[in-house]
Design an enzyme around this catalytic site. Structure first.
Site, mmCIF file in Angstrom:
data_model
loop_
_atom_site.group_PDB
_atom_site.id
_atom_site.type_symbol
_atom_site.label_atom_id
_atom_site.label_comp_id
_atom_site.label_asym_id
_atom_site.label_seq_id
_atom_site.Cartn_x
_atom_site.Cartn_y
_atom_site.Cartn_z
ATOM 1 N N THR A 164 0.818 -1.214 0.000
ATOM 2 C CA THR A 164 0.000 0.000 0.000
ATOM 3 C C THR A 164 0.856 1.271 0.000
ATOM 4 O O THR A 164 0.498 2.272 -0.616
ATOM 5 C CB THR A 164 -0.912 -0.042 1.234
ATOM 6 O OG1 THR A 164 -1.782 -1.174 1.091
ATOM 7 C CG2 THR A 164 -1.748 1.204 1.352
ATOM 8 N N THR A 165 2.015 1.197 0.653
ATOM 9 C CA THR A 165 2.848 2.393 0.808
ATOM 10 C C THR A 165 3.345 2.950 -0.518
ATOM 11 O O THR A 165 3.577 4.146 -0.660
ATOM 12 C CB THR A 165 4.056 2.073 1.718
ATOM 13 O OG1 THR A 165 3.555 1.563 2.951
ATOM 14 C CG2 THR A 165 4.903 3.297 1.972
ATOM 15 N N ILE A 176 0.175 12.047 0.499
ATOM 16 C CA ILE A 176 -0.235 13.259 1.226
ATOM 17 C C ILE A 176 -0.134 13.046 2.724
ATOM 18 O O ILE A 176 -0.471 11.989 3.234
ATOM 19 C CB ILE A 176 -1.701 13.605 0.854
ATOM 20 C CG1 ILE A 176 -1.763 14.050 -0.608
ATOM 21 C CG2 ILE A 176 -2.262 14.685 1.763
ATOM 22 C CD1 ILE A 176 -3.157 14.087 -1.141
ATOM 23 N N HIS A 197 -2.031 14.323 5.428
ATOM 24 C CA HIS A 197 -3.293 15.046 5.620
ATOM 25 C C HIS A 197 -3.257 15.887 6.893
ATOM 26 O O HIS A 197 -2.578 15.547 7.864
ATOM 27 C CB HIS A 197 -4.449 14.048 5.717
ATOM 28 C CG HIS A 197 -4.705 13.308 4.443
ATOM 29 N ND1 HIS A 197 -5.350 13.890 3.376
ATOM 30 C CD2 HIS A 197 -4.392 12.048 4.050
ATOM 31 C CE1 HIS A 197 -5.431 13.010 2.380
ATOM 32 N NE2 HIS A 197 -4.851 11.878 2.764
ATOM 33 N N ILE A 244 -5.064 -0.021 8.306
ATOM 34 C CA ILE A 244 -4.346 1.243 8.083
ATOM 35 C C ILE A 244 -4.559 1.695 6.643
ATOM 36 O O ILE A 244 -3.765 1.418 5.750
ATOM 37 C CB ILE A 244 -2.844 1.092 8.394
ATOM 38 C CG1 ILE A 244 -2.620 0.418 9.748
ATOM 39 C CG2 ILE A 244 -2.163 2.457 8.346
ATOM 40 C CD1 ILE A 244 -3.116 1.189 10.942
ATOM 41 N N GLU A 245 -5.686 2.346 6.444
ATOM 42 C CA GLU A 245 -5.963 2.958 5.145
ATOM 43 C C GLU A 245 -5.862 4.467 5.342
ATOM 44 O O GLU A 245 -5.515 4.923 6.419
ATOM 45 C CB GLU A 245 -7.343 2.544 4.659
ATOM 46 C CG GLU A 245 -8.473 2.901 5.615
ATOM 47 C CD GLU A 245 -9.819 2.368 5.150
ATOM 48 O OE1 GLU A 245 -10.155 2.588 3.972
ATOM 49 O OE2 GLU A 245 -10.518 1.731 5.944
ATOM 50 N N CYS A 267 20.131 8.359 -15.665
ATOM 51 C CA CYS A 267 18.723 8.621 -15.991
ATOM 52 C C CYS A 267 18.612 10.078 -16.400
ATOM 53 O O CYS A 267 18.765 10.973 -15.574
ATOM 54 C CB CYS A 267 17.837 8.324 -14.781
ATOM 55 S SG CYS A 267 16.160 8.970 -14.930
ATOM 56 N N CYS A 288 17.295 4.393 -19.473
ATOM 57 C CA CYS A 288 18.190 4.014 -18.381
ATOM 58 C C CYS A 288 18.048 2.573 -17.945
ATOM 59 O O CYS A 288 18.926 2.067 -17.248
ATOM 60 C CB CYS A 288 18.068 4.974 -17.197
ATOM 61 S SG CYS A 288 16.523 4.854 -16.292
#
Lengths: 417, 480
Positions: free
Chosen positions: B40-41, B47, B49, B335-336, B399, B441
């Site tokens: 998820t990370t 943000i 919040h 943890i959302e 890059c 790259c």
């Protein structure tokens, strides 16, 4: 440090520009090349077909590059390798970095932009689905196969029929991969006819026109793609979706002139080509800044790049030698029916030399003529059985054709009676 | 025997690991993927919040507001990019202004500072490209943006510096209660520990349900995004929200800390916890709303699309701490959003619970800070030249789109949690993150990885997970 001419990019355009500027008498020239060798993308184009116009023989990409590199070396033109240009200011201060020289700046009298182009990536198409390994631009795959000597895939689908995609269809086949098809969104190919014949037809690889990839499947590595027909609106037609198992998707969906540096210098860009807007000397809106090669507009043949770059080199030389006369009035080259763009887009009326106009049509036109008008007056025309967007057209304009005429020039495609 | 094992190397697990490493003890963090922060990370709105969105009195609200407060110092101490750019929740003509007022009231109740409603005129000053029919907005000056990859990596690296073992590619398959604590059976063996911290994101329910009769459920809620090139990066100056709906905060548009622009997410509950595919419908929804709040967004500048999964708990509230029937097992579950913002507070809170339970004492030699990989773009010309003199690889740009040097890539490969995949390199130093999306790259990054680990064939190097190899063979292999 001061330099008379700084050339950004040591590919075919940069090398040819340097050689012609040198031959026009300029000695203080520096080419800045980001890669560890000069020659640009030609180094990975190991197929032949280069140089038919320039050298009247068929060379591979590295051979063609080597010819120009040799010319540059014979003239002892300085090439700074592994050198990345970070910024060009409107005052023509070039900031660059390399492991050997560190961060440094150059005050250039003239700058020639020759950075080339990059490939449109998958993200720009926003193809839905997963994001596994196995989705490559055709050029990345070409580098892996031809420079690194590795095989990026075995069961391959190619989206887009640009020239690199066609070349890679053949190349992957020759290395033992199975190229299942080449899908093209448009009803015609964007590549050269000769590449379709030599790279697809000769290997029985199907070219599916008016088709696109609507989804990519596979969590870690590509496992398949969904292919669908598209309608005249280029949107997928429901019910035509087909799942094709494969481990690799190559993308040859367009090349974009790489003009981030040009923007930093304040160079005006054409929304059609993505390259700078130039006059017949290949000068941009910034005085003393010239552009040539694929950074100006995407070419199909390197021979055209060399010719165009030689012109930019001459113009830059004339500029630093103070030979260039004050620019007077110019006329526009308007794109009439069927013409997508022209390079240059303006010509100075007091130009004494012939002007080469390179252009592309916007669709396939059969049995048509490319006609040139000043106002209502037709001054020249060229008849062909077929015009396609994949093949660049070249017209030569003679000074007598614009001298004494008023108004602007228009180039248009017209059907033959 | 470990004192505590943290399962999951995402932002929550890494934050707990870092805070726990303030204490004396023997700790490990287990991550099933090739790199930390792979779940998820790595795919969210990035943000921090302000904290006006969650209901008053909830853990979500408390942790969000506290997390926001902690992030500024944390970003300085651990050297990850964070910018407090502020957020605007915009109200269109004919929208429910009361909804905005409610958000304001809730934010004040939650302890969010500086909140106020701004009218059109001021709004236009704050956000010059705001759409014509936006009449007012809730302004939250404490809202910020962060690089979630680097925040995650910074926390975990600091934990490593303070003695936490990070085990990659180690998946927990079974958890059993023992006399001394818990026995974890993993893909690599057996681990005994006094305490367990469950920060397994989408799979936190599976782990929780192995030890507790109070069953939990986590639903994958997918969000799809567009990422825009840097020419769109200043199109919005703040994070721009629409008034929230039941399914989430709606499509937001925000600049990123690296100067891009991001738009999304959608919110769709899906059965497969691995399904991060983007869809024509989802992308279509985002595209439709692109110009709703901000004008001048050009879809030709889209660099990529992606989807992330939120670990949604039906109760829509964090579950933090021990289940009553499983002491010494600490959940960080559900943890959302605002999970990223809350992470520093969640880490602090869980670490304090664990420390109290295990009666841990604080270290005297805790290392508070962590240094980032040198970034030439942040340096003066003199500093950059000095760096190149010392290490010429920093002058070799690999890059071109993101201007990432070989030196930075090497530093990522040899960092405290080594980057062994191209995605891991990308998340640390941004090689391949730009407009060409690694077209130029990728072969070079593969070459550098191969050079640093010459014993491994090129075909062993992956994009991210096992099985995501780029190279399937060599040319002329029939002849070999």
């Amino acid at each position: 440090m001061k330099k008379e001419i700084v050339i950004i990019g040591g590919g075919p355009a940069g090398l040819a520009a340097a050689v012609s500027a040198y031959d026009a008498g300029v000695r203080d020239i520096l080419i800045l090349e980001r890669d560890e060798t000069a020659g640009g993308i030609l180094n990975q184009c190991i197929h032949n077909g280069f140089g038919l116009h320039t050298f009247k023989e068929e060379l591979t990409g590295p051979e063609y590059a080597a010819r120009y590199l040799k010319m540059a070396q014979e003239r002892e033109i300085e090439i700074s390798l592994n050198t990345m240009v970070l910024d060009i200011s409107p005052e023509k201060t070039v900031t660059a970095v390399s492991p050997e020289r560190g961060l440094f700046t150059l005050e250039a009298e003239a700058v020639i932009l020759a950075m080339g182009c990059r490939e449109r990536p998958r993200g720009a198409l926003a193809i839905p689905g997963s994001r596994p390994a196995g989705v490559y631009t055709a050029g990345s795959a070409q580098r892996l196969v031809n420079i690194e000597g590795v095989l990026p895939g075995r069961e391959v689908v190619i989206l887009g029929s640009g020239d690199i995609g066609l070349i890679m269809a053949r190349r992957m086949t020759l290395e033992g991969a199975h190229v299942k098809c080449v899908a093209e969104l448009m009803p015609y190919s964007g590549g050269l006819k000769r590449n379709i014949v030599q790279c697809l037809d000769d290997f029985n690889i199907p070219l599916l026109l008016s088709h696109t990839v609507t989804a990519i499947h596979g969590k870690e590595r590509v496992e398949g793609i969904t292919l669908a027909e598209v309608g005249p609106d280029r949107m997928p037609v429901k019910g035509t979706e087909e799942y094709i198992p494969c481990d690799t998707l190559l993308l040859s969906v367009g090349l974009l002139p790489e003009n981030e540096l040009s923007k930093s210098a304040g160079v005006a860009l054409s929304p059609v080509t993505g390259g700078p807007v130039v006059d017949e000397t290949l000068e941009t809106n910034i005085e003393g800044v010239y552009a040539c090669g694929n950074v100006l507009h995407v070419h199909d043949l390197v021979d055209n790049v060399s010719a165009e770059a030689a012109k930019a080199g001459l113009s830059a030389a004339a500029y630093v030698q103070g030979k260039k006369t004050e620019k007077g009035d110019s006329f526009r080259i308007n794109c009439g029916r069927g013409v997508r763009y022209t390079v240059p887009s303006t010509v100075y009326r007091d130009e004494k030399e012939n002007v080469t106009i390179r252009l592309r049509v916007d669709n396939v036109y059969k049995n048509a003529s490319l006609n040139v008008y000043f106002g209502e007056e037709k001054i020249s025309g060229c008849k062909k059985n077929i015009f396609t967007p994949g093949e660049m057209e070249t017209l030569i304009l003679l000074p007598k054709q614009w001298q004494g005429r008023e108004g602007d020039l228009t180039i248009a495609l017209e059907d033959n009676a | 025997m470990f004192d505590a094992v943290i399962i999951g190397g995402g932002i929550s697990g890494s934050a707990v690991a870092r805070e726990l490493s303030r204490y004396q003890g023997h700790f490990a963090l287990l991550e099933k993927e090739n790199d930390i922060g792979e779940g998820t990370t790595k795919a969210n709105s990035a943000i921090i919040h302000a904290g006006f969105d969650a209901a008053e009195g909830t853990l979500m609200a408390k942790m969000n507001v506290r997390g926001n407060l902690l992030t500024e110092k944390l970003a300085k101490d651990l050297s990850f990019p964070f910018k407090r750019i502020g957020a605007l929740v915009v109200c269109h003509e004919g929208d429910d202004r009361e909804g905005l007022q409610k958000l304001l009231d809730r934010g004040i109740a939650n302890g969010v500072e500086g909140l106020r409603i701004v009218e059109r005129e001021e709004l236009k000053e704050l956000e010059p490209n705001i759409a014509d029919d936006v009449v007012c907005a809730l302004y939250a000056p404490t809202s910020g943006i962060v690089c979630p990859f680097l925040m995650n990596i910074a926390l975990a690296e600091n934990a490593v510096a303070n003695g936490v073992e990070v085990h990659l590619q180690e998946k927990v398959e079974k958890i059993e209660k023992t006399a001394e604590g818990y026995r974890l059976t993993t893909s690599k063996g057996v681990i005994e520990t006094r305490a367990v911290i469950n920060a397994a994101g989408l799979y936190a329910d599976t782990l929780h349900n192995m030890v507790s009769e109070h069953k939990e459920e986590i639903i994958a809620r997918r969000g799809e995004y567009y990422l825009f090139d840097k020419d769109m990066g200043s199109q919005a100056r703040h994070t721009i929200f629409s008034l929230p709906t039941k399914m989430g905060k709606g499509i937001l548009i925000t600049p990123t800390v690296h100067g891009n622009l991001i738009a999304g997410p959608t919110a769709e509950d899906i059965p497969d916890k691995e399904d991060t595919e983007t869809t024509p419908e989802g992308l279509g929804k985002v595209r439709k709303d692109l110009s709703r709040n901000i004008t001048g967004i050009n879809t030709r500048s889209i660099i990529t699309t992606f989807a992330g999964l939120r670990a949604h708990r039906p109760q829509h509230e964090f579950l933090l701490g021990e289940p009553e029937d499983a002491p010494f097992f600490f959940d960080c579950l559900g943890i959302e959003s605002p999970g990223l913002s809350a992470a520093p507070a969640v880490g602090e809170y869980i670490a304090s619970l664990v420390a109290e339970k295990l009666q841990l004492t604080k270290k005297e030699d805790f290392i508070e800070t962590r240094e980032a990989i040198p970034d030439p773009k942040e340096m003066t010309p003199e500093e950059y030249n000095e760096l190149i003199r010392r290490e010429p690889a920093y002058g070799n740009i690999i890059c071109r789109c993101e201007r990432v040097s070989e030196g930075e890539i090497l530093a990522a490969i040899h960092s405290p949690i080594p980057a062994l995949t191209t995605d891991a390199v990308k998340r640390r130093v941004r090689a391949g993150m730009g407009r060409c999306q690694s077209g130029f790259c990728l072969p070079k990054v593969l070459e550098i990885l191969h050079r640093e680990f010459p014993e491994k064939p090129l075909s062993d190097f992956c994009k991210s997970g096992q099985g995501s190899a780029y190279i399937l063979g060599t040319v002329k292999e029939e002849l070999a």
